[in-house]
Scaffold this active site. Structure first.
Site, mmCIF file in Angstrom:
data_model
loop_
_atom_site.group_PDB
_atom_site.id
_atom_site.type_symbol
_atom_site.label_atom_id
_atom_site.label_comp_id
_atom_site.label_asym_id
_atom_site.label_seq_id
_atom_site.Cartn_x
_atom_site.Cartn_y
_atom_site.Cartn_z
ATOM 1 N N VAL A 1 1.607 3.464 -4.228
ATOM 2 C CA VAL A 1 1.030 4.813 -4.302
ATOM 3 C C VAL A 1 2.163 5.839 -4.360
ATOM 4 O O VAL A 1 2.732 6.216 -3.328
ATOM 5 C CB VAL A 1 0.111 5.100 -3.094
ATOM 6 N N SER B 1 4.370 7.428 3.321
ATOM 7 C CA SER B 1 3.219 8.342 3.351
ATOM 8 C C SER B 1 1.992 7.637 3.923
ATOM 9 O O SER B 1 1.125 8.274 4.534
ATOM 10 C CB SER B 1 2.917 8.870 1.946
ATOM 11 N N PRO C 1 -5.206 -1.217 -7.087
ATOM 12 C CA PRO C 1 -6.306 -1.920 -7.759
ATOM 13 C C PRO C 1 -7.363 -2.384 -6.751
ATOM 14 O O PRO C 1 -7.049 -2.751 -5.621
ATOM 15 C CB PRO C 1 -5.607 -3.118 -8.410
ATOM 16 N N HIS D 1 -2.180 -13.259 -0.995
ATOM 17 C CA HIS D 1 -3.540 -13.552 -0.527
ATOM 18 C C HIS D 1 -3.621 -14.925 0.132
ATOM 19 O O HIS D 1 -4.649 -15.280 0.704
ATOM 20 C CB HIS D 1 -4.531 -13.489 -1.701
ATOM 21 N N SER D 2 -2.540 -15.678 0.057
ATOM 22 C CA SER D 2 -2.495 -16.984 0.701
ATOM 23 C C SER D 2 -2.548 -16.879 2.221
ATOM 24 O O SER D 2 -2.976 -17.806 2.901
ATOM 25 C CB SER D 2 -1.209 -17.722 0.290
ATOM 26 N N THR E 1 -2.937 -23.986 5.124
ATOM 27 C CA THR E 1 -1.738 -23.334 5.675
ATOM 28 C C THR E 1 -1.994 -21.828 5.732
ATOM 29 O O THR E 1 -1.350 -21.048 5.019
ATOM 30 C CB THR E 1 -0.502 -23.635 4.808
ATOM 31 N N ASP F 1 2.746 -19.616 0.875
ATOM 32 C CA ASP F 1 3.194 -20.695 -0.001
ATOM 33 C C ASP F 1 2.325 -20.780 -1.245
ATOM 34 O O ASP F 1 1.453 -19.941 -1.473
ATOM 35 C CB ASP F 1 3.206 -22.036 0.756
ATOM 36 N N HIS G 1 0.815 -1.219 0.000
ATOM 37 C CA HIS G 1 0.000 0.000 0.000
ATOM 38 C C HIS G 1 0.843 1.260 0.000
ATOM 39 O O HIS G 1 0.434 2.284 -0.552
ATOM 40 C CB HIS G 1 -0.944 -0.002 1.206
ATOM 41 N N ASP G 2 2.018 1.206 0.610
ATOM 42 C CA ASP G 2 2.871 2.388 0.625
ATOM 43 C C ASP G 2 3.561 2.581 -0.722
ATOM 44 O O ASP G 2 3.526 3.679 -1.288
ATOM 45 C CB ASP G 2 3.921 2.262 1.732
#
Length: 329
Positions: A76, A82, A168, A198-199, A251, A256, A72-73
């Site tokens: 952007v 920021s 996004p 996202h795991s 997990t 992974d 996120h840093d």
């Protein structure tokens, strides 16, 4: 002959000026270096590492937060911390953006900063703390140690006005997601690898009920859809309630390749996850990463480094904040 020599000299001068301008343009990345604090604060990286480990043993989800903070840093505008600024003194915090929904553990960045400040006052930037904590958090989640350059400086302003266009949305098309990452120098392979983050962790029901109600997304595995509906029983979840689901049930706190195995089995939590399989540009990488965890970790490491070096402030630009939450007065 003298005339030709003069012309050559003129062309050489122009070429030299052009080269100097190019070097100046790219100086932001070049000014980052390994062991940047070796003289000014030799123990900086070890202090950050030990704080990250200590916090992980108390609050395991911090390791996930550090990786999300870096994303996120850095995506952007710049890797300039920021993201950490609070709304105060004319600054509007990036944390107020809907894109920052669900982010947490910012108070523990302050914990790390205090530990570093006690050893080396106003020497180590908050931007480098964001980067190094992500590097060390990655290790705690099962990744390899990677050498990361430092020397970033902190922004004196928020980029709240560009957050929506920079990060996004989970419902965006995969082509838009790829385009956004490509704009900061991360290729398709690297983007697919970074989405593997996202795991780990969890997703609030607010971000996934659109795939469950009023009808279930037909691309979802039926049994997995039932799990999601149990976790998110209402089409209008309370954003302040602890209502969430995990992408990886086997997990959940290991970064992974289970993520890729899941999306190939139609168990992608977010819409963007499932699109990785249906898009011919990304699907070959999904299959390769599902087959080879080592390959996934290599590509994730490569992309993480690229992300961490996006347009940093260096040299005399920016500042070294005393408190990561506020611009120096």
């Amino acid at each position: 002959m003298a005339r030709n020599r003069s012309e050559y000299s003129g062309y050489s001068g122009i070429a030299f000026l052009f080269l100097a301008l190019l070097l100046h343009f790219y100086s932001g990345t070049c000014d980052l270096q390994l062991s940047y604090y070796s003289e000014s604060c030799p123990g900086a990286e070890e202090i950050i590492k030990q704080e990250v480990i200590s916090l992980y043993h108390k609050h395991g989800n911090t390791a996930v937060s550090w990786i999300r903070n870096l994303f996120h840093d850095c995506i952007v505008e710049s890797c300039d911390a920021s993201l950490l600024l609070e709304t105060a003194n004319g600054v509007k915090s990036e944390k107020l953006s809907p894109r920052s929904f669900g982010m947490r553990n910012f108070k523990y960045v302050d914990t790390i900063k205090r530990a570093v400040e006690s050893e080396c006052p106003q020497t180590v930037s908050c931007a480098d703390i964001v980067a190094l904590s992500a590097r060390d958090g990655f290790v705690l989640l099962g990744g390899p140690h990677i050498e990361m350059k430092t020397g970033r400086r902190d922004s004196k302003e928020s980029h709240a006005g560009t957050v929506e266009d920079s990060i996004p949305n989970h419902n965006d098309s995969i082509s838009l997601v790829l385009s956004r990452f490509q704009s900061i120098g991360i290729d398709v392979e690297g983007t697919v690898a970074l989405l593997g983050a996202h795991s780990v962790g969890r997703v609030h029901c607010v971000n996934l009920v659109n795939r469950l109600y009023p009808t279930v997304d037909p691309t979802l595995d039926p049994d997995y859809a039932e799990y999601l509906k149990r976790r998110c029983p209402s089409p209008e979840p309370d954003p302040h309630a602890v209502e969430y689901a995990r992408s990886d049930l086997e997990t959940p706190m290991v970064l992974d390749n289970m993520y890729y195995k899941n999306v190939l089995s139609h168990k992608g939590l977010l819409l963007v996850d499932q699109q990785l399989v249906s898009d011919p540009t990304t699907s070959p990488f999904v299959e390769k990463m599902a087959d080879d965890n080592g390959y996934f970790l290599d590509q994730f490491s490569r992309a993480l480094l690229l992300l961490s070096e996006n347009n940093p402030l260096t040299g005399d630009d920016g500042e070294i904040r005393k408190d990561c939450r506020y611009v120096n007065i």
